[in-house]
Each structure stands twice: as structure tokens, then as C-alpha cells.
Design an enzyme around this catalytic site. Structure first.
Site, PDB file in Angstrom:
ATOM      1  N   ASP A  67     -20.593  28.335  -5.441  1.00 24.93           N
ATOM      2  CA  ASP A  67     -22.059  28.395  -5.377  1.00 24.93           C
ATOM      3  C   ASP A  67     -22.640  27.142  -4.723  1.00 24.93           C
ATOM      4  O   ASP A  67     -23.684  26.629  -5.146  1.00 24.93           O
ATOM      5  CB  ASP A  67     -22.670  28.588  -6.781  1.00 24.93           C
ATOM      6  CG  ASP A  67     -22.159  29.815  -7.489  1.00 24.93           C
ATOM      7  OD1 ASP A  67     -22.141  29.815  -8.731  1.00 24.93           O
ATOM      8  OD2 ASP A  67     -21.759  30.784  -6.812  1.00 24.93           O
ATOM      9  N   HIS A 125     -27.477  34.827  -6.095  1.00 22.22           N
ATOM     10  CA  HIS A 125     -27.161  34.082  -7.322  1.00 22.22           C
ATOM     11  C   HIS A 125     -28.426  33.988  -8.175  1.00 22.22           C
ATOM     12  O   HIS A 125     -29.481  33.573  -7.668  1.00 22.22           O
ATOM     13  CB  HIS A 125     -26.664  32.675  -6.985  1.00 22.22           C
ATOM     14  CG  HIS A 125     -26.201  31.916  -8.184  1.00 22.22           C
ATOM     15  ND1 HIS A 125     -24.974  32.117  -8.770  1.00 22.22           N
ATOM     16  CD2 HIS A 125     -26.819  30.953  -8.928  1.00 22.22           C
ATOM     17  CE1 HIS A 125     -24.846  31.320  -9.810  1.00 22.22           C
ATOM     18  NE2 HIS A 125     -25.954  30.593  -9.934  1.00 22.22           N
ATOM     19  N   CYS A 134     -36.504  77.025 -16.324  1.00 17.63           N
ATOM     20  CA  CYS A 134     -35.342  77.864 -16.641  1.00 17.63           C
ATOM     21  C   CYS A 134     -35.604  79.350 -16.408  1.00 17.63           C
ATOM     22  O   CYS A 134     -34.686  80.108 -16.097  1.00 17.63           O
ATOM     23  CB  CYS A 134     -34.892  77.621 -18.081  1.00 17.63           C
ATOM     24  SG  CYS A 134     -36.214  77.708 -19.286  1.00 17.63           S
TER      25      CYS A 134
END
EC number: 1.5.1.6
Length: 902
Positions: A142, A106, A707
Site C-alpha cells: 500500500d 484502499h 402469478c
């Protein structure tokens, strides 16, 4: 322990990954159902690992747990439930089931700020201390027993985003792992929550985020920052809903002088100043807001609120009116054909030429106490009325736009303090994405989060294209001379050079580039590219063409090379800055405007580049940068009717899709630099030492993420074994390590998904019967490191002989002594044709083989030797069109033919 992870989000994903690294067995992951076809990151990660994933839309109905859902959960035999972030209500039948129970994260210091918007309320209440709690879940809200808490200082200008990114996210992950460790060791406390000081607040939503003006300035500031970025604190003013962001109480030295902004319900009007919008509490103290979101969603600097409105016209003092009449007389002298100079008189439509611009600038200098104008000032204020307004603003000292507001992520790395923008760059401003959506960019060296960056949505693409279109059609960019355009690009290159260490460090941090290579190539070649194309700006020219005359008259035909308009550039992740530069420099030199989409995994150097364009004086809207996914941002650019050109570097598969989209939308011009499987042929008569050195570079340069990397080496039989022995010796000398270390040769692969593909690629090679001489595995250390790899005995039918690895994998095949034509045939037996190479001392052989190789680039007795002046591009399914060299300009130009008769 056997753990069930219940939750969602990137936070949940990170906790899951760290628990597995700790050696815990995650027996199941319970996350939210896919949304709009997209899976939650936690579920995606678990699926990759083969962990069972459940996506229950509900755990209970009408307060009762669903038996089949509970049964599926219980079948896993979890000993502990870990809930890192969970938006669903989990029934107690699940919470209480494991031997060790359930723990929840929390984001507040419980019992303070129970509820779903804890971070918002921490700021809204002006708490000096914040933090997070990990507690034992119970059937309350909570209210469970405390296991662990960590606190941090709340900074005066913290927002939800800054507090989360700085502390709650990184430390929260560590806290969850620590809590599980304590449980495993039998040391986890259970401390009852005190009720003293407990608070509960509801979910903060847009409709509840309206500002209450009947409170002190500090409370208003806390309300604004507590709702920044979501849902956004708002008020009503000027007949619309305005949302405020980037609030600060640091108003030292600010004077509330500017234009009043009446605000409904406020103690007194706000004041729009050059620093932003000054607001007042009912205690008459000031706060400053730097950004405003209009009701239509457009985000602007608060200092710009009244710009463009009718009220923007200044009322002149008597002294200024005298000055205006003196300037009017100067216009009459320069424009003798104009009988009367009125406010609507246009300087150029009345016959003025470029020499008259210089004259006007000099006349103003004499008339206005040495005031120095730029030629561009005249081009941007062409009517007399606008010109006088411009002069008055300059004389008053308020002509300059407010400095662009840039929010930075700061990190101290490589003995530098990096300041990295993290928002989208649209119309010359750094702005949040629609809905303030963000994602994480990851450091491949250790897998940690660098920062959150904005995640562009379709509406953001539309805004960026609109900004680029307006800059092209109406802005300064199309009005200045080609030489002045080149001057701006030279200035940009100089700034890139001044910031080269910072840019190279960001490349190392975000892309895993070895710093020394990044300095020389990633950044160094980018600087060279902009300088090269800056020189081309005033050399783009057409031609005159003799044609048959329409006798008895005569004809003159000429061609003009013109910019195309708005261009979209989509770049890959292997050379983030260099690929941006290769395309963007040619695009801008040709006079276009651009919307750039960097690769999603490497956004940070593109954003730093955007900042440098502002410093260079590139007009707003000319360069725009959007971060996000190719499937959304790239697709919208390809489909957009106002984009006239797409330049793309990436895979052949995606290139084909882009080409199709461009054709179906508005037949955009397209250039594509796509996949490769470049052959390198090493003949027995070569300089073997050089062939070994260059062969290593051809494969392992930039970690193989190149590449044009040699995807397959053909080595003549008589030197094959010796060549293999030598390259293996060289590979064993390579130092794998942190890319910022100066002695590192080989850094991490760019991102985790790519690392996994390399592991699979090498396994395929082994399964098909190729000989794995060395490497082929992930390096056992944090981050995305992969061992340099060598395969021999690779036959033509094997997948590794045909498919690109795009990684540090050397594929070696033999060919018979003297059999040139057969090896040529094998080298060309691919649908790719990006690059190729030859090593031989025989010039005849070199010429013959280079003629026959079907590739856009052929290297002879070298490799990777590209240059900004030499065109670069492929054949076959490696694409078409060119980057670099004069040829690249043609990709961003259109040719117009004009014929006269006289």
C-alpha cells in the site's frame, strides 16, 4: 481501454459493471476460486457477459510467479489492471505488464492505515476523517503513488458496516470509475505517498479483539465500534466470553442504576440498565453498549442480560410485603377451596375461571392504588409468587421490556424519510446473521444498492424455529383467547394502514412496484387480508357428530380444530408484502407461530412488517423473519423436524423439491401455489372495448409479474385483427418510468436476472416464427426496464405458447369462429391450472366454458378480480391448497376427534 479486472466481492462486481457501461472492454476477470461450490459475484457477473474468467488459487509459489498463470494473463493484452478489492498477492510481472500499469482501491486515506483492516483501524484510532485512496500499485504494501482520494466525516457512532455502506462502497465504486476515466484521458496524476503520518496495522482477528480496560471510555468505545460487526470486541464476565455491539458515548441523562456486571480487568463493574449496559473507562466516563453476544452465539439486548436468572427475583420492601399479604388475602377470597395460598399456588389449577381473572384484576386495582392489569398478565404469571413479582415490577415502573433495539437504514424517498430495518427478526429482536454475513438488496429502478441486509445461515434458521416453537408451546400466544388473538391482528392491520405510504414506497424501492398500484394492491390488499382473518379468529369451531352408541352406554363425539404448531412460509418476489399477508394472516388467525422467508431480492417490506408486529403487541417469537437464499434457508425450513407446515408460493420446480423434502423429513403438511400459464379466451360476441381493457390488465398488471397473468390469449378469428390493433394502440400509450412517479404505468422488472430471462424468452419466440408486433427489448435506460411486448401468430408447439414468461409479454393465438370445443382443448393442453378467463356476452357459453376449464380460478368478463374472501389456488402442476377465504384456514389447522362414553 482494454482492462483486466483482478479481485472479488460485490464491490468488484459493481466496479466491473460500471466500467463496461463506460464503454471499456474488459478482456478478462481474475477472481478467487469457488468456495463450497459458490462462485464469487464478480466471476458470476463476468461469466454471464461471456468475459473470460480465471480462478487461480495462487499467482506465485515461494515468491516466484507461476509462468503458466502469467502467460494466461499476458495473452489477454490488457492495457490496464483494475484491482477493486483483491485478497490475493499479485506478482509484479502482472502488476507492471499493462501499458498503463495497475490501480488499486484502499479504504483509508493513505499513507494512514496501510494494511488489510484499514476500516477497523480508522475507527479504533478515533479518526475524525476517513475515506479511500486509489493508488498506482507497486511492489510495496500500500505504498504506491496516489492517483485519487476522497474523504468523509467519521460520525461518533459509526461502525465498520455503517461507514462502508454510507460512503466507502457507493463512493468507492464511483471513484474507481473516475480513476479509469482520468487514465483514459491521460490526466491521471502520480503523487508520491508521503511517509510522514504513515501507519501500518495488521489484520484484526477475534483473538486480538479483546478489550483493554486500562484506557479512557472514548478509546474503549472506539475499540468496540472499530470491531463492530466483525470480528467483535470481547471481554470476560460471568464466566463466559461476551462480545459487545452498538456502542455509543451519547450517555446524556443516563444514570448508572441497575445490576452490576463484574468484568475481568475493568476499572469498575458494568451496570445493566433499561437502556443497555453502561461501561466505564479508567477516566470514569461512561459509554453505553446496546447489544451483547453470548458465548453460545445468541445476541440479546444488553438490557436483558440478567433476565431469566435467579437474581431476577426482586427483594420486597416492607411496604411491598404488606401489599403482598393483602393480595394473598384476595387470592384466598377468590379460591375458597385452597386452605393456604403459598408462593407455588397456581391460580388456575386451584379452580379459578375466566370470571375470576376479571375479579382479580379489579381487586388489584383497589389494593394497589389504581394499578391496572391486563387479563393476559394473570395468564402469564399464574403462581402467587410470580404474580407478586409482576405487581411489584409494575408498581416500581420497571415491568416493561426494554424497547426493542432496531438499527435502521434511512433514506429520504417519495417525500418520506424511510426507516428500514435490515437485520433478521428472531424471537422479537432484530439481530445479525451468524458471522454477521450480509448481502446487498438492489433498487431495480436504477440498479443501485439500497442497503446491506443480513444473510441468514442454517444456525439462524434453527434459532428462529426454536423461538417460534417456544412461543407456541409456552408463550402468551397459546394462552390468550381466540378473540384476543383477533384483537391483536386487527391492531396490526390498523398499524399497516397507518404506515401504508411508507410500505408502498418500500415496495416501489425494493421491488419496482408502481407506487399507486403498491398503495392499492400490494399494501391495500395486505391490510384487508389481516382484517378479514382477524374476524375469523373466534369463529374457528368444530362440530358434534352423532355416532352409534356402545349400548347400554351412550357416546358423544366432537371435533376440534387446532393450530398445527410452527409453520414455515416461503414467499415470492412479485408481491412481497401481499404474498406474506395472504399466508401469514391465515396462519396466525389459526393460532400458529411462523418463520417467514421472504424472497432474497425483496426483503425490506417483510422487515418493516416485523417492526409493526412488535408495535401491535404480537408476542415475541410468534413471527420470525429470515432473509437469505432458498437453497439454504428454505431448504432448512423444509427439512426441520420442528416445523409442521410449509406454505410456499413460487415455481413448480422448487415446489416439487419442497414437497419431497417435507415428505422425507417429518411428513409436513404442505400447500403450494406454483407456476401458471393461464389461458384467456376472447369470443367474438364479447364487449370488445372491455375485453381490450381487461386483456391489457390480464398481461401487463404489475409489469406482468403476476402469478395469474394471462399467459396466452385465444382470440376468435373474426375479431382477432381488430383486437390486436387496439391492444397495440393501448400499449403505445403506456408510460414506462420511475415507479414513484404518479403517472407511470409500467415500472422496472423486479431484478436483473429476470430481465435477462425475458429478453431470452422473446428471442425464442422470434426464432420459432411468432410475429413480434411490438416490444421484446430492454428499455435503454438505467435499471431493469423491459418493453411491454405483443406476439401474434403463436402456434401451439412453440415454447412461448407453453412456458410462463412472468413478465409483460402478451401471447396471442387465433381460433376458428364458433369452434368452442377446440379452443377449450387447446386452453387445457397445459400442465398448469392456476387461473383462466373468458370474455363473452353469451351466458350459456360462459357457463359451459367455465365448467370445462381446468383451473382453480375462472374469470368471466373480468380479470385479476381477487378478493380476500374468495379462495385462491391452482390445479394440476400449479399446486394444491388455498390462500384467502375460509378455505385458507384449513391449511393451517388440524382436526382432532374426541369421543366420550357415559
Amino acid at each position: 481501454m482494454k482492462i483486466a479486472v483482478i479481485g472479488q466481492s460485490l464491490f468488484g462486481q459493481e466496479v466491473y459493471c460500471h466500467l463496461r457501461k463506460e464503454g471499456h472492454e474488459v478482456v478478462g476477470v481474475f477472481t478467487v476460486p469457488d468456495k463450497d461450490g459458490k462462485a464469487d459475484p464478480l466471476g458470476l457477473e463476468a461469466e454471464k457477459d461471456g468475459v473470460p474468467v480465471f480462478k487461480f488459487p495462487h499467482w506465485r509459489v515461494k515468491g516466484q510467479a507461476l509462468p503458466d498463470v502469467v502467460a494466461k494473463y499476458q495473452a489477454l493484452g490488457a492495457e490496464l489492471n483494475v484491482l477493486p478489492f483483491c485478497s490475493q498477492f499479485i506478482p509484479m510481472e502482472v502488476i507492471s505488464a499493462p501499458r498503463h500499469g495497475s490501480i488499486i482501491y484502499h479504504p483509508s486515506l493513505l499513507p494512514r492505515h496501510r494494511g488489510a483492516s484499514a476500516i477497523n483501524w480508522t475507527l479504533i484510532h478515533g479518526d475524525k476523517k476517513g475515506g479511500f485512496t486509489i493508488f498506482w500499485a507497486d511492489d510495496g504494501l500500500d505504498t504506491g503513488d496516489l492517483l485519487l482520494q476522497k474523504e468523509c466525516e467519521i460520525l461518533p457512532d459509526d461502525t465498520v458496516s455503517t461507514l462502508y455502506n454510507r460512503f466507502l462502497f457507493p463512493e468507492g465504486i464511483k471513484g474507481m470509475v473516475q480513476a479509469v476515466r482520468l487514465i483514459a484521458e491521460g490526466k491521471a496524476p502520480r503523487l508520491p505517498q508521503p511517509e510522514e503520518g504513515a501507519t501500518y496495522e495488521g489484520i484484526q482477528k477475534k483473538e486480538t479483539a479483546k478489550i483493554n480496560w486500562e484506557q479512557p471510555a472514548e478509546a474503549i468505545h472506539n475499540w468496540i465500534r472499530g470491531n463492530d460487526k466483525v470480528p467483535g470486541a470481547w471481554t470476560e464476565a460471568c464466566g463466559q466470553k461476551l462480545t459487545f455491539f452498538n456502542s455509543t458515548l451519547n450517555t446524556e441523562g443516563l444514570v448508572p442504576e441497575g445490576e452490576d456486571l463484574p468484568i475481568l480487568g475493568a476499572h469498575r463493574p458494568g451496570v445493566v440498565t433499561k437502556a443497555g449496559l453502561i461501561l466505564f473507562g479508567n477516566d470514569d466516563r461512561m459509554l453505553l453498549v446496546k447489544n451483547i453476544q453470548l458465548e453460545d452465539g445468541k445476541m440479546i439486548p444488553a438490557s436483558h442480560f440478567f433476565k431469566g436468572a435467579d437474581s431476577n427475583a426482586l427483594e420486597l420492601t416492607e411496604e411491598e410485603l404488606v401489599m403482598a399479604e393483602a393480595v394473598r388475602s384476595a387470592w384466598k377470597r377468590i379460591l375458597p377451596s385452597v386452605l393456604e395460598v403459598e408462593d407455588s399456588t397456581d391460580f388456575f389449577k386451584s379452580g379459578a375461571a375466566s370470571v375470576d381473572v376479571v375479579r382479580l384484576v379489579e381487586e388489584v386495582k383497589e389494593l394497589c392504588d389504581g394499578l391496572e392489569l391486563e387479563n393476559e398478565d394473570v395468564y402469564m404469571a399464574t403462581t402467587f409468587g410470580d404474580f407478586v413479582q409482576l405487581l411489584v415490577r409494575k408498581l416500581r415502573g420497571d415491568d416493561k421490556d426494554s424497547e426493542c433495539i432496531i438499527d435502521y437504514v434511512e433514506k429520504t424517498v417519495n417525500k418520506l424519510t424511510l426507516q428500514m430495518p435490515y437485520q433478521l427478526f428472531i424471537g422479537g429482536m432484530f439481530v445479525d446473521a451468524e458471522g454477521a454475513k450480509t448481502y446487498e438488496t438492489i433498487n431495480p429502478t436504477d440498479g443501485t444498492v439500497i442497503c446491506q441486509v443480513s444473510l441468514a445461515q442454517v444456525s439462524d434458521v434453527d434459532k428462529a424455529v426454536a423461538a417460534a416453537k417456544d412461543a407456541f408451546e409456552n408463550g402468551l400466544w397459546g394462552k390468550i383467547s381466540a378473540r384476543d388473538r383477533g384483537r391483536l391482528l386487527y391492531r396490526l392491520a390498523d398499524l399497516m394502514e397507518q404506515h401504508q405510504e411508507e410500505l408502498a414506497t418500500i415496495e416501489a424501492l425494493d421491488a419496482g412496484a408502481v407506487y399507486t398500484l403498491a398503495l392499492k394492491t400490494h399494501v391495500g390488499m395486505s391490510i384487508q387480508t389481516f382484517r378479514y382473518f382477524a374476524g375469523w379468529c373466534d369463529k374457528i369451531q368444530g362440530s358434534t357428530i352423532p355416532i352409534n352408541h356402545a349400548r347400554p352406554n351412550r357416546n358423544l363425539t366432537l371435533t376440534r380444530k387446532e393450530p398445527i404448531g410452527v409453520c414455515g412460509i416461503i414467499i415470492p418476489w412479485n408481491y412481497p408484502l401481499m404474498m406474506l399477508s395472504w399466508k401469514t394472516a391465515a396462519c396466525l388467525a389459526a393460532g400458529n407461530t411462523v418463520v417467514i422467508k421472504p424472497a432474497q431480492v425483496t426483503p425490506l417490506t417483510a422487515l418493516k412488517f416485523a417492526e409493526l408486529t412488535l408495535k401491535a403487541g404480537i408476542p415475541k417469537g410468534v413471527v420470525n423473519i429470515l432473509l437469505g437464499s432458498g437453497s439454504l434457508v428454505g431448504q432448512r425450513l423444509s427439512d426441520h423436524p420442528d416445523v409442521r407446515k410449509i406454505g410456499f408460493t413460487g415455481s413448480t420446480e422448487v415446489g416439487k423439491h419442497i414437497m419431497k423434502s417435507c415428505a422425507l423429513s417429518n411428513l409436513k403438511k404442505v400447500s403450494l401455489e406454483l407456476g401458471g400459464k393461464s389461458p384467456l379466451i376472447i369470443f367474438a360476441d364479447c364487449d370488445l372495448s372491455k375485453a381490450v381493457q381487461m386483456g391489457m390488465s390480464s398481461v401487463f398488471f404489475n409489469k406482468g409479474e403476476n402469478c395469474i397473468a394471462a399467459g396466452r390469449l385465444f382470440v376468435e378469428d373474426s375479431i382477432h385483427d381488430q383486437f390486436v390493433q387496439k391492444v397495440v394502440e393501448e400499449v403505445r400509450k403506456m408510460k414506462i418510468g420511475n415507479p414513484l412517479d404518479r403517472d407511470t404505468n409500467h415500472g422496472p422488472q423486479n431484478h436483473e436476472a429476470h430481465l435477462r430471462k425475458l429478453v431470452e424468452y422473446c428471442q425464442h419466440g422470434v426464432d420459432e416464427g411468432a410475429t413480434l408486433v411490438c416490444g421484446g427489448r430492454q428499455v435503454p435506460r438505467p435499471g431493469f426496464f423491459f418493453e411491454p411486448t405483443i406476439f401474434t401468430d403463436v402456434e401451439d408447439h412453440m415454447s412461448i405458447a407453453k412456458e410462463e414468461s412472468f413478465g409483460p409479454v402478451m401471447i396471442i393465438s387465433r381460433f376458428a369462429d364458433g369452434d368452442v370445443d377446440t379452443v377449450l382443448s387447446r386452453a387445457n393442453a397445459t400442465e398448469f391450472g392456476l387461473a383462466s378467463g373468458i370474455f363473452t356476452r353469451d351466458i350459456n357459453k360462459a357457463l359451459y366454458v367455465s365448467d370445462k376449464l381446468e383451473a382453480g380460478t375462472v374469470f368471466v368478463n373480468t380479470y385479476n378480480k381477487t378478493d380476500v374472501a374468495a379462495p385462491f389456488g391452482g390445479f394440476k402442476q400449479s399446486g394444491f391448497g388455498k390462500d384467502l377465504g375460509e378455505a385458507a384456514l384449513n391449511e393451517y389447522l388440524r382436526v382432532k376427534t374426541v369421543t366420550f362414553e357415559y
